[in-house]
Design a protein around this motif. Structure first.
Motif, short mmCIF file in Angstrom:
data_model
loop_
_atom_site.label_atom_id
_atom_site.label_comp_id
_atom_site.label_asym_id
_atom_site.label_seq_id
_atom_site.Cartn_x
_atom_site.Cartn_y
_atom_site.Cartn_z
N THR A 6 12.83 -28.56 108.76
CA THR A 6 12.51 -28.40 110.04
C THR A 6 13.39 -26.90 110.64
O THR A 6 14.78 -28.08 110.27
CB THR A 6 11.46 -28.59 110.94
OG1 THR A 6 11.57 -29.49 111.22
CG2 THR A 6 10.13 -28.84 110.16
N GLU A 7 13.41 -26.04 111.46
CA GLU A 7 14.62 -25.81 112.38
C GLU A 7 15.25 -27.27 113.13
O GLU A 7 15.93 -26.97 113.27
CB GLU A 7 14.39 -24.74 113.15
CG GLU A 7 13.92 -23.51 112.54
CD GLU A 7 14.34 -21.86 113.01
OE1 GLU A 7 14.27 -21.49 113.73
OE2 GLU A 7 14.01 -20.66 112.66
N ALA A 8 14.13 -27.70 113.88
CA ALA A 8 14.04 -28.88 115.05
C ALA A 8 14.76 -29.91 113.74
O ALA A 8 16.18 -30.61 114.74
CB ALA A 8 12.89 -29.58 115.12
N ASP A 9 14.72 -30.50 112.60
CA ASP A 9 15.21 -31.58 111.83
C ASP A 9 16.92 -30.58 111.77
O ASP A 9 17.85 -31.66 111.34
CB ASP A 9 14.82 -31.36 110.35
CG ASP A 9 13.81 -32.29 110.51
OD1 ASP A 9 12.94 -32.24 111.06
OD2 ASP A 9 12.69 -31.60 109.76
N ALA A 19 19.01 -28.59 113.38
CA ALA A 19 19.30 -28.31 114.60
C ALA A 19 20.39 -29.86 115.18
O ALA A 19 20.66 -29.40 115.31
CB ALA A 19 18.64 -28.13 115.93
N ALA A 20 18.77 -30.97 114.71
CA ALA A 20 19.60 -31.98 115.33
C ALA A 20 20.29 -32.78 114.54
O ALA A 20 21.52 -33.53 115.00
CB ALA A 20 18.31 -32.76 115.42
N ASN A 46 23.88 -30.91 115.13
CA ASN A 46 24.51 -31.41 116.39
C ASN A 46 24.92 -33.29 116.15
O ASN A 46 25.86 -33.26 117.07
CB ASN A 46 23.12 -31.54 117.65
CG ASN A 46 22.95 -30.23 118.70
OD1 ASN A 46 23.63 -29.48 118.57
ND2 ASN A 46 21.54 -30.20 118.70
#
Length: 95
Positions: free
Chosen positions: A15-18, A20-21, A24
């Protein structure tokens, strides 16, 4: 006898959240080889051929720049991050 398999972060960046994290964490680490490797992991998860088309950088160039031994230019990093649908952001470091 069981054979161990090679773990690849690209297999788990769904996912995009995966993504991005993961990126980061790499940027917070600050080690340029970690950043390049993390960008490479995401690139492989998203598809190197598609990324090549979106950035205008050859697949070979991407593999070389985004390896742990790579040294991507800021232009390459910016193109790759934008192709992921993300942006680089700067914030103050807490003392």
């Amino acid at each position: 006898m069981k054979k161990a398999t090679t773990w690849d972060a690209a297999d788990y960046l769904e996912t995009e959240a995966d993504i991005a994290a993961y990126l980061n964490a790499a940027f917070e680490d600050g080690d340029t080889s970690v950043i390049a490797a993390a960008l490479g992991d995401v690139a492989r998860a998203k598809g190197m051929t598609q990324l090549s088309k979106e950035t205008g950088i050859t697949r070979d160039g991407l593999y070389k720049a985004l390896s742990p031994a790579g040294n991507p230019s800021l232009d390459t990093v910016q193109k790759v991050v934008r192709a992921f649908g993300l942006k680089l952001d700067v914030s103050a470091v807490s003392a």
